[in-house]
Design a protein around this motif. Structure first.
Motif, mmCIF file in Angstrom:
data_model
loop_
_atom_site.group_PDB
_atom_site.id
_atom_site.type_symbol
_atom_site.label_atom_id
_atom_site.label_comp_id
_atom_site.label_asym_id
_atom_site.label_seq_id
_atom_site.Cartn_x
_atom_site.Cartn_y
_atom_site.Cartn_z
ATOM 1 N N ASN A 62 -45.058 -29.923 17.631
ATOM 2 C CA ASN A 62 -45.940 -30.737 18.836
ATOM 3 C C ASN A 62 -46.871 -30.478 19.861
ATOM 4 O O ASN A 62 -47.148 -30.643 21.194
ATOM 5 C CB ASN A 62 -44.877 -31.577 19.514
ATOM 6 C CG ASN A 62 -44.601 -32.436 18.383
ATOM 7 O OD1 ASN A 62 -45.298 -32.839 17.164
ATOM 8 N ND2 ASN A 62 -43.055 -33.000 18.738
ATOM 9 N N MET A 87 -48.830 -32.148 22.583
ATOM 10 C CA MET A 87 -49.068 -32.600 22.842
ATOM 11 C C MET A 87 -50.041 -32.957 24.029
ATOM 12 O O MET A 87 -49.846 -31.444 24.926
ATOM 13 C CB MET A 87 -47.291 -33.062 23.274
ATOM 14 C CG MET A 87 -46.680 -33.539 24.467
ATOM 15 S SD MET A 87 -44.978 -33.424 24.301
ATOM 16 C CE MET A 87 -44.611 -33.458 22.974
ATOM 17 N N ASP A 93 -39.909 -29.357 20.508
ATOM 18 C CA ASP A 93 -40.865 -28.387 18.795
ATOM 19 C C ASP A 93 -42.152 -27.889 18.846
ATOM 20 O O ASP A 93 -43.279 -29.113 19.038
ATOM 21 C CB ASP A 93 -40.860 -30.425 17.718
ATOM 22 C CG ASP A 93 -41.032 -30.183 16.931
ATOM 23 O OD1 ASP A 93 -41.964 -29.128 16.046
ATOM 24 O OD2 ASP A 93 -41.216 -31.330 15.623
ATOM 25 N N LEU A 116 -38.021 -33.677 20.799
ATOM 26 C CA LEU A 116 -40.332 -33.770 20.294
ATOM 27 C C LEU A 116 -40.866 -33.180 21.793
ATOM 28 O O LEU A 116 -40.827 -31.962 21.130
ATOM 29 C CB LEU A 116 -40.376 -35.525 21.105
ATOM 30 C CG LEU A 116 -39.671 -36.775 20.070
ATOM 31 C CD1 LEU A 116 -40.483 -37.955 21.073
ATOM 32 C CD2 LEU A 116 -40.754 -36.734 18.936
#
Ligand code: TMP
Length: 208
Positions: free
Chosen positions: A59, A62, A56, A53
């Motif tokens: 993303n 975030m 990545d 996560l």
């Protein structure tokens, strides 16, 4: 039984951390020391999913606090499953990055206050800190040029700009000067043989 030694390796991207981790690992093995080799974020099944996560590149939404808390979530699992049991059994642990990376990247790089990171550190680790930290240091343009030659696609951190890594590197150097007993700064801009010589000296000091 004596506690094992907890050694961490740090540095910005492109300083040769993987190659040099392996060199330190082999040097310790040659000295008859069995080492648990591990990494952060990751090191456990769950931690590696959290790593996915964090790294990545898709993303992009975030936020900084999510990034910080995910680092410590992975770390809590890693401490419980891998690091603490190994140290308690007298094994040495060689970890590719640990909480100093959080101070450097989320603190120095993203600008999160060190006090907030320190609270999470105390919560997650209690008094546990690395016994020795090997900082592979090189100018940011050297590291970035080396990292750019890699074949894999750049992850979410590797996509950051030079200014981000300048702050990360400075945060590492500041921690090193504030913790001279724990930190060994290795000049990673030198040719590999020279870096190996520096690392051998550090390993010799650790095994005495
Ligand atoms: P690695 O590619 O060196 O294995 O590390 C993955 C990335 O995670 C690297 O860009 C640094 C970043 N990182 C943080 O931002 N904070 C942390 O606490 C840790 C452990 C890693």
């Amino acid at each position: 039984m004596n506690q094992g030694l907890f050694i961490t390796m740090e540095g910005i991207e492109g300083v040769g951390k993987s190659t040099n981790m392996e060199y330190v690992h082999q040097s310790l093995l040659a000295a008859g020391i069995k080492v648990v080799l591990t990494r952060e974020p990751g090191g456990t099944e769950l931690g590696e999913k959290i790593r996915g996560l964090l790294l990545d590149k898709d993303n992009q939404s975030m936020v900084e606090d999510t990034e910080l808390l995910l680092m410590f979530a992975a770390r809590a699992q890693h401490l419980a499953e891998v690091i603490k049991p190994a140290l308690t059994q007298g094994q040495w642990v060689l970890c590719d990055r640990f909480t100093d990376a959080t101070y450097a990247y989320q603190g120095g790089g993203r600008g999160i206050a060190y006090e907030r990171i320190a609270q999470l550190e105390q919560w997650t680790q209690g008094d546990l800190r690395p016994d020795a930290t090997l900082l592979l240091d090189a100018p940011v343009d050297v590291g970035m040029a080396r990292a750019a030659r890699r074949e894999q696609e750049a992850d979410r951190f590797e996509r950051e700009k030079q200014a981000f890594f300048v702050k990360v590197r400075q945060a590492y150097l500041d921690m090193a000067s504030q913790n001279p007993q724990r930190y060994c700064v290795v000049d990673a801009s030198q040719p590999l043989e020279q870096v190996n010589i520096q690392l051998s000296e550090v390993v010799n000091r650790l095994i005495k």
